[in-house]
Design an enzyme around this catalytic site. Structure first.
Site, PDB file in Angstrom:
ATOM      1  N   GLU A 187     -16.208 -30.708 -11.116  1.00  0.00           N
ATOM      2  CA  GLU A 187     -16.717 -29.572 -11.873  1.00  0.00           C
ATOM      3  C   GLU A 187     -17.780 -28.826 -11.066  1.00  0.00           C
ATOM      4  O   GLU A 187     -18.413 -29.387 -10.171  1.00  0.00           O
ATOM      5  CB  GLU A 187     -17.325 -30.055 -13.199  1.00  0.00           C
ATOM      6  CG  GLU A 187     -16.289 -30.668 -14.129  1.00  0.00           C
ATOM      7  CD  GLU A 187     -16.811 -30.925 -15.548  1.00  0.00           C
ATOM      8  OE1 GLU A 187     -16.119 -30.561 -16.499  1.00  0.00           O
ATOM      9  OE2 GLU A 187     -17.901 -31.495 -15.687  1.00  0.00           O
ATOM     10  N   ASP A 218     -15.004 -23.051 -13.607  1.00  0.00           N
ATOM     11  CA  ASP A 218     -16.358 -22.908 -13.054  1.00  0.00           C
ATOM     12  C   ASP A 218     -16.378 -22.125 -11.733  1.00  0.00           C
ATOM     13  O   ASP A 218     -16.844 -22.620 -10.697  1.00  0.00           O
ATOM     14  CB  ASP A 218     -17.037 -24.284 -12.855  1.00  0.00           C
ATOM     15  CG  ASP A 218     -16.942 -25.158 -14.093  1.00  0.00           C
ATOM     16  OD1 ASP A 218     -16.828 -24.597 -15.207  1.00  0.00           O
ATOM     17  OD2 ASP A 218     -16.960 -26.407 -13.965  1.00  0.00           O
ATOM     18  N   LEU A 270     -27.729 -26.734 -25.081  1.00  0.00           N
ATOM     19  CA  LEU A 270     -27.662 -26.035 -23.788  1.00  0.00           C
ATOM     20  C   LEU A 270     -27.024 -26.999 -22.796  1.00  0.00           C
ATOM     21  O   LEU A 270     -27.328 -28.187 -22.822  1.00  0.00           O
ATOM     22  CB  LEU A 270     -29.079 -25.653 -23.367  1.00  0.00           C
ATOM     23  CG  LEU A 270     -29.382 -25.256 -21.922  1.00  0.00           C
ATOM     24  CD1 LEU A 270     -30.608 -24.348 -21.884  1.00  0.00           C
ATOM     25  CD2 LEU A 270     -29.631 -26.472 -21.023  1.00  0.00           C
ATOM     26  N   ASN A 271     -26.105 -26.497 -21.953  1.00  0.00           N
ATOM     27  CA  ASN A 271     -25.704 -27.329 -20.802  1.00  0.00           C
ATOM     28  C   ASN A 271     -25.829 -26.553 -19.503  1.00  0.00           C
ATOM     29  O   ASN A 271     -26.960 -26.146 -19.193  1.00  0.00           O
ATOM     30  CB  ASN A 271     -24.410 -28.111 -21.036  1.00  0.00           C
ATOM     31  CG  ASN A 271     -23.180 -27.324 -21.366  1.00  0.00           C
ATOM     32  OD1 ASN A 271     -23.142 -26.581 -22.332  1.00  0.00           O
ATOM     33  ND2 ASN A 271     -22.147 -27.491 -20.585  1.00  0.00           N
ATOM     34  N   ASP A 272     -24.774 -26.343 -18.741  1.00  0.00           N
ATOM     35  CA  ASP A 272     -24.934 -25.878 -17.361  1.00  0.00           C
ATOM     36  C   ASP A 272     -25.727 -24.573 -17.213  1.00  0.00           C
ATOM     37  O   ASP A 272     -25.537 -23.644 -17.995  1.00  0.00           O
ATOM     38  CB  ASP A 272     -23.555 -25.587 -16.743  1.00  0.00           C
ATOM     39  CG  ASP A 272     -22.557 -26.682 -16.977  1.00  0.00           C
ATOM     40  OD1 ASP A 272     -22.932 -27.754 -17.468  1.00  0.00           O
ATOM     41  OD2 ASP A 272     -21.366 -26.455 -16.672  1.00  0.00           O
ATOM     42  N   TYR A 289     -16.868 -20.506 -20.606  1.00  0.00           N
ATOM     43  CA  TYR A 289     -17.336 -21.647 -19.828  1.00  0.00           C
ATOM     44  C   TYR A 289     -18.067 -21.206 -18.556  1.00  0.00           C
ATOM     45  O   TYR A 289     -18.213 -20.023 -18.280  1.00  0.00           O
ATOM     46  CB  TYR A 289     -16.150 -22.573 -19.516  1.00  0.00           C
ATOM     47  CG  TYR A 289     -15.882 -23.602 -20.609  1.00  0.00           C
ATOM     48  CD1 TYR A 289     -16.479 -23.514 -21.866  1.00  0.00           C
ATOM     49  CD2 TYR A 289     -15.028 -24.679 -20.371  1.00  0.00           C
ATOM     50  CE1 TYR A 289     -16.225 -24.469 -22.849  1.00  0.00           C
ATOM     51  CE2 TYR A 289     -14.770 -25.633 -21.344  1.00  0.00           C
ATOM     52  CZ  TYR A 289     -15.380 -25.526 -22.585  1.00  0.00           C
ATOM     53  OH  TYR A 289     -15.129 -26.475 -23.536  1.00  0.00           O
TER      54      TYR A 289
HETATM   55  C1  FRU Z   1     -19.878 -29.045 -16.940  1.00  0.00           C
HETATM   56  C2  FRU Z   1     -18.845 -28.326 -17.814  1.00  0.00           C
HETATM   57  C3  FRU Z   1     -18.085 -27.285 -17.023  1.00  0.00           C
HETATM   58  C4  FRU Z   1     -17.624 -26.342 -18.100  1.00  0.00           C
HETATM   59  C5  FRU Z   1     -18.815 -26.343 -19.032  1.00  0.00           C
HETATM   60  C6  FRU Z   1     -18.475 -26.182 -20.487  1.00  0.00           C
HETATM   61  O1  FRU Z   1     -20.910 -29.591 -17.684  1.00  0.00           O
HETATM   62  O2  FRU Z   1     -17.966 -29.258 -18.393  1.00  0.00           O
HETATM   63  O3  FRU Z   1     -17.037 -27.795 -16.239  1.00  0.00           O
HETATM   64  O4  FRU Z   1     -17.341 -25.066 -17.620  1.00  0.00           O
HETATM   65  O5  FRU Z   1     -19.473 -27.579 -18.840  1.00  0.00           O
HETATM   66  O6  FRU Z   1     -19.631 -26.037 -21.235  1.00  0.00           O
END
Ligand code: FRU
Length: 487
Positions: free
Chosen positions: A220, A162, A41-43, A102
């Site tokens: 970002e 983003d 998991l990220n953003d 993304y």
């Molecule tokens: C930030 C990022 C965003 C991108 C997403 C990809 O962590 O690099 O810029 O949209 O994660 O998972």
């Protein structure tokens, strides 16, 4: 639903099933933080409240604990305590998002939920293309992709992504994280009257602008909103050099406050201020909820910061989101507070007032374990004070500097530190500790530290140390955690 979409959904569901036991047997699994069902998991994405329901999406890689062609995972809740894990909202199934759906945002318009996101595309030679895309939902669970709404404007590299969308007056605005052709990080502004046609207005600010000097090669996950009489730009710049106690993580997250002129697309602002001082915090996003609160959720992780050293990868998952926090403006800076709702997780209070420790290290009766919330208020603190958590992390205060330390995640022979100066001294520490996370709200939310912690699972001790005399009170609540009604 296209065949590819169907296929990706089925493979992700299989992956969840295949690793369910492994993920669920992890002692570092979380009880009041959003983690992926499997994979990475990220953003946080698309945070919004619609007809009472909060929607919280997230960047999700189901097939690996590394990054790749992301999905949008999806959680919903009516009260931020009882959560549903919905089916994935978006999969990388189309030509314009085949290498990743993304990050992006959500808005509500005419009784529909709109998602804006970046379609990440790589051609056969590995060259990147970027498309800002839209998807729409009538029911909040099924999303229909509408395709590309913004092509890459001139003057930028393909690091343009983003989209965060909001309404101001009669118009819709979109802010995008960007890199100019001369490799400077920027926040680009676009405007629309119908959500489909967007006009690029230029950069509101960026590296090399507004007396910022050189300020990163890529920005970002921008977010623009108002707090009291301030326009705020949150952004996660990449490429800042660490500087004393500042900018200690691989990449930063923080904000500029000032005045955004929407007609001219100009933003006059002050200095950049980091939002969080912990080891893991990045790409936060906000929404205004139906109670009028500005709520923020961040990713408790940092890209490229020894991600594969997190021990949860042995259990086939990695990373989580922060607790949601409320943002307010105190006249000179953003204050971050845990939400009122978090109190509902509390068991009975255990309270000790006027504990005095003099040149000693002590446990305090009953103060131990996790998940737990601790509120520590100081009456006197004359030299040095420290809290040792589970023989793992330490929070210490000396000479007006608060330090969080833990064993270095990558090089276990070292200790790593994050620090912040507290000019007004230390008055309060409000800690939220989950099985493998620590969030510290300092002095009523003036500063916050968010970090992963990996103590021995059975280690429960919390020790208090004072050089000189410290007098403080502690309140403790065992925390019940979120309730999950799955699918
Ligand atoms: C930030 C990022 C965003 C991108 C997403 C990809 O962590 O690099 O810029 O949209 O994660 O998972």
């Amino acid at each position: 639903m296209s065949e590819r979409d169907q296929e990706l959904r089925e493979s992700a569901a299989e992956e969840i099933k295949k690793h369910k036991e492994r993920v669920e047997s992890d002692p570092y699994r979380l009880s009041f933080h959003h983690m992926p069902p499997v994979g990475l998991l990220n953003d946080p994405n698309g945070l919004v409240q619609w007809n009472g329901t909060y929607h919280l999406f997230y960047q999700w890689m189901p097939f690996d604990t590394g990054h790749g062609a992301k999905f949008w995972g999806h959680y919903t809740s009516k009260d931020l305590m009882n959560w549903n894990h919905e089916k994935p909202a978006l999969t990388p199934s189309d030509w314009f998002d085949k290498n990743g759906v993304y990050s992006g945002s959500a808005i509500v318009h005419n009784d529909l939920l709109y998602l804006f996101y970046t379609g990440n595309v790589k051609d056969e030679n590995g060259n990147r293309e970027t498309y800002q895309c839209m998807a729409v939902s009538e029911d909040g669970v099924n999303f229909e992709k509408k395709g590309v709404v913004v092509e890459l404007p001139e003057g930028y590299t393909a690091h343009f992504r983003d989209p965060k969308v909001w309404k101001q007056g009669e118009h819709w605005y979109m802010v995008i994280g960007a890199q100019s052709e001369d490799l400077q990080g920027k926040a680009a502004l676009l405007r629309s009257d119908n959500l489909y046609d967007w006009k690029h207005l230029g950069d509101i600010t960026g590296s090399g602008e507004n007396e910022l000097g050189s300020f990163g090669y890529m920005w970002e996950c921008p977010d623009v909103f108002r707090l009291e009489d301030q326009d705020i730009l949150l952004v996660s710049p990449q490429g800042l050099e660490s500087d004393g106690m500042d900018f200690a993580n691989t990449y930063q997250s923080g904000y500029f406050a000032g005045k955004l002129n929407y007609d001219q697309g100009e933003f006059k602002h002050g200095d950049f201020r980091e939002l969080d001082r912990g080891f893991e915090f990045y790409a936060p996003q906000t929404t205004l909820d139906e109670k009028g609160r500005r709520i923020l959720v961040g990713w408790m992780g940092v890209p490229d910061q020894y991600e594969q050293s997190h021990p949860t990868i042995e259990h086939q998952w990695i990373h989580c989101l922060t607790m949601p926090r409320e943002l307010t403006w105190n006249g000179s800076q953003i204050i971050q507070s845990p939400l009122e709702e978090m109190k509902e997780m509390r068991g009975p209070v255990l309270m000790h007032s006027s504990i005095t420790i003099e040149n000693d290290q002590k446990a305090v009766r009953g103060i131990e374990g996790r998940p737990v919330e601790l509120n520590i208020e100081f009456d006197r603190l004359d030299d040095q004070f420290a809290i040792e958590l589970f023989q793992y992390a330490s929070i210490s205060y000396k000479d007006e500097v608060l330090t969080l330390s833990r064993p270095h995640l990558e090089d276990k022979t070292k200790t790593e530190f994050r620090r912040v100066p507290l000019q007004q001294g230390l008055k309060q520490l409000h800690l939220f500790i989950d099985h493998s996370t620590l969030e510290i709200f300092v002095n009523g939310g003036e500063e916050v530290f968010s970090s992963r912690i990996y103590p021995q699972p059975e280690e429960e001790r919390i020790l208090f140390t004072s050089l000189g005399t410290s007098t403080f009170s502690v309140e403790q609540w065992k925390l019940g955690g979120y309730k999950w009604n799955d699918e």
